[in-house]
Design a protein around this motif. Structure first.
Motif, PDB file in Angstrom:
ATOM      1  N   GLN A  27      -0.630  13.313  -0.838  1.00 42.90           N
ATOM      2  CA  GLN A  27      -0.017  11.992  -1.046  1.00 42.90           C
ATOM      3  C   GLN A  27       0.915  11.634   0.108  1.00 42.90           C
ATOM      4  OE1 GLN A  27       2.719  11.886  -4.320  1.00 42.90           O
ATOM      5  NE2 GLN A  27       2.341   9.726  -4.735  1.00 42.90           N
ATOM      6  N   LYS A  77      -0.142   5.840   6.980  1.00 43.95           N
ATOM      7  CA  LYS A  77       0.051   4.392   6.898  1.00 43.95           C
ATOM      8  C   LYS A  77       1.288   3.948   7.678  1.00 43.95           C
ATOM      9  CE  LYS A  77      -2.305   3.959   2.473  1.00 43.95           C
ATOM     10  NZ  LYS A  77      -2.230   3.601   1.033  1.00 43.95           N
ATOM     11  N   MET A  83      -0.984  10.816   3.324  1.00 45.15           N
ATOM     12  CA  MET A  83      -1.517   9.445   3.328  1.00 45.15           C
ATOM     13  C   MET A  83      -0.427   8.439   3.674  1.00 45.15           C
ATOM     14  SD  MET A  83      -3.996   9.459  -0.029  1.00 45.15           S
ATOM     15  CE  MET A  83      -4.166   7.677   0.096  1.00 45.15           C
ATOM     16  N   ALA A  84       0.775   8.641   3.099  1.00 48.47           N
ATOM     17  CA  ALA A  84       1.876   7.727   3.389  1.00 48.47           C
ATOM     18  C   ALA A  84       2.267   7.794   4.864  1.00 48.47           C
ATOM     19  CB  ALA A  84       3.079   8.068   2.504  1.00 48.47           C
ATOM     20  N   SER A 121       0.829  -1.206   0.000  1.00 45.98           N
ATOM     21  CA  SER A 121       0.000   0.000   0.000  1.00 45.98           C
ATOM     22  C   SER A 121       0.865   1.257   0.000  1.00 45.98           C
ATOM     23  CB  SER A 121      -0.917  -0.007   1.229  1.00 45.98           C
ATOM     24  OG  SER A 121      -1.698   1.164   1.287  1.00 45.98           O
ATOM     25  N   THR A 134       0.956   4.159  -2.883  1.00 47.98           N
ATOM     26  CA  THR A 134       0.691   5.558  -2.538  1.00 47.98           C
ATOM     27  C   THR A 134       1.802   6.474  -3.021  1.00 47.98           C
ATOM     28  OG1 THR A 134      -0.569   4.887  -0.573  1.00 47.98           O
ATOM     29  CG2 THR A 134       0.259   7.140  -0.623  1.00 47.98           C
TER      30      THR A 134
END
Length: 331
Positions: free
Chosen positions: A266, A273, A269-270, A241, A245
């Motif tokens: 972006q 995670k 989001m990384a 994932s 990303t």
């Protein structure tokens, strides 16, 4: 007239002899000069070959120099492009150097603090194991052994707590295993040992086992393996994932505000995670802790003592193997 004729014949004969001698000298001269000519030809050929080789070497040198200059020019252009992108990023508020430096310093200090705590824990562990070994050798009573064993198991609980705090500061340091020796890192799984593999190694050390103990150990090993597989699959899914990303969208921010916003989204989001890595470390340590505690409940006092000693000796051999490998003679 009669006297002159013989002298004429003698003169003619002398002339013939002189001609023959001249021809022989000429032949000898030709024979002597031929090797010199051949030697000169060979020398000339070597000179020509040497000149040709020099020309070829010079040509290759010019090509290498041209390629090197082109590479330098390409690197200069890339550096200029990176500087421009960095400047644009600063203008849009993407980089705050002071906070970044402070975060790096905090992360580095956290790793150093954990390494120091782990070294202290390891030293205390050696003392507790030596105490347990002396008690086993002296055939201490089960009551005395139980007290020492409980202290050793509680000491393992302490390292799991230390690792949990360290994961909040620098989870990558724990995952990399840089706090362990190189040989230990070969068998590292999510910042520690695999409980199922440890149970396999202890099989011969715990005999004789009762039938109920064999079944219980087998069930514990199977459940540990299943939990390990689930965590490994979750880790692989997280890595996949993250890769998706980071590879989607624009590879770098450009001057437009829209592209910068997409880039920031972006990266956000990384980062979100990556936050789940701490959870993976915590779950893996919980599995290790529960496996040790359940094994302690299944085994008798004497068997638990042998199990703790066997685990300690195995890890000590791994550390010794690393030292021997680093100190090996090199040619």
């Amino acid at each position: 007239m009669a006297d002159a004729s013989p002298r004429t014949d003698i003169s003619t004969d002398d002339t013939d002899d002189q001609d023959q001698r001249f021809e022989r000298v000429k032949a000898i001269g030709v024979a002597v000069s031929d090797p010199s000519d051949r030697s000169n030809d060979k020398s000339n050929q070597k000179t020509l070959r040497r000149l040709a080789q020099n020309r070829e070497a010079a040509r290759k040198s010019r090509l290498r120099k041209k390629a090197y200059v082109q590479q330098l020019e390409s690197s200069r252009l890339k550096l200029t492009q990176l500087e421009q992108e960095l400047q644009r990023a600063r203008q849009h508020g993407m980089i705050i150097s002071s906070s970044g430096d402070q975060a790096n310093a905090t992360s580095g200090n956290g790793a150093m603090a954990f390494d120091a705590e782990y070294a202290r824990w390891l030293e205390d562990q050696n003392k507790k194991v030596n105490e347990l070994r002396s008690a086993v050798t002296a055939h201490a009573s089960d009551t005395e052994l139980r007290i020492i064993i409980d202290a050793a198991v509680a000491h393992y609980d302490e390292i799991f707590k230390i690792k949990g705090n360290a994961a909040k500061n620098d989870v990558f340091h724990l995952l990399s295993g840089m706090w362990k020796t190189p040989a230990e890192r070969c068998f590292l799984w999510l910042g520690g040992f695999r409980p199922s593999e440890l149970l396999k190694l202890l099989g011969n050390q715990l005999e004789p086992l009762t039938e109920n103990q064999v079944v219980s150990i087998g069930n514990l090993q199977q459940s540990s393996q299943q939990a390990e597989d689930a965590l490994s699959q979750g880790m692989e899914a997280l890595q996949q994932s993250l890769a998706e990303t980071l590879s989607s969208g624009s590879p770098s921010p450009s001057g437009s505000s829209g592209n910068v916003a997409n880039y920031m989204g972006q990266m956000a989001m990384a980062m979100g995670k990556l936050g789940t890595l701490e959870g993976f470390i915590r779950q893996a340590d919980n599995l290790r802790q529960q496996t040790l505690q359940q094994m302690h409940r299944i085994l008798t006092t004497r068997q638990s003592a042998r199990a703790i000693l066997a685990i300690h000796d195995y890890l000590c051999r791994l550390r010794a193997l690393s030292s021997l490998w680093l100190a090996r003679p090199r040619e």
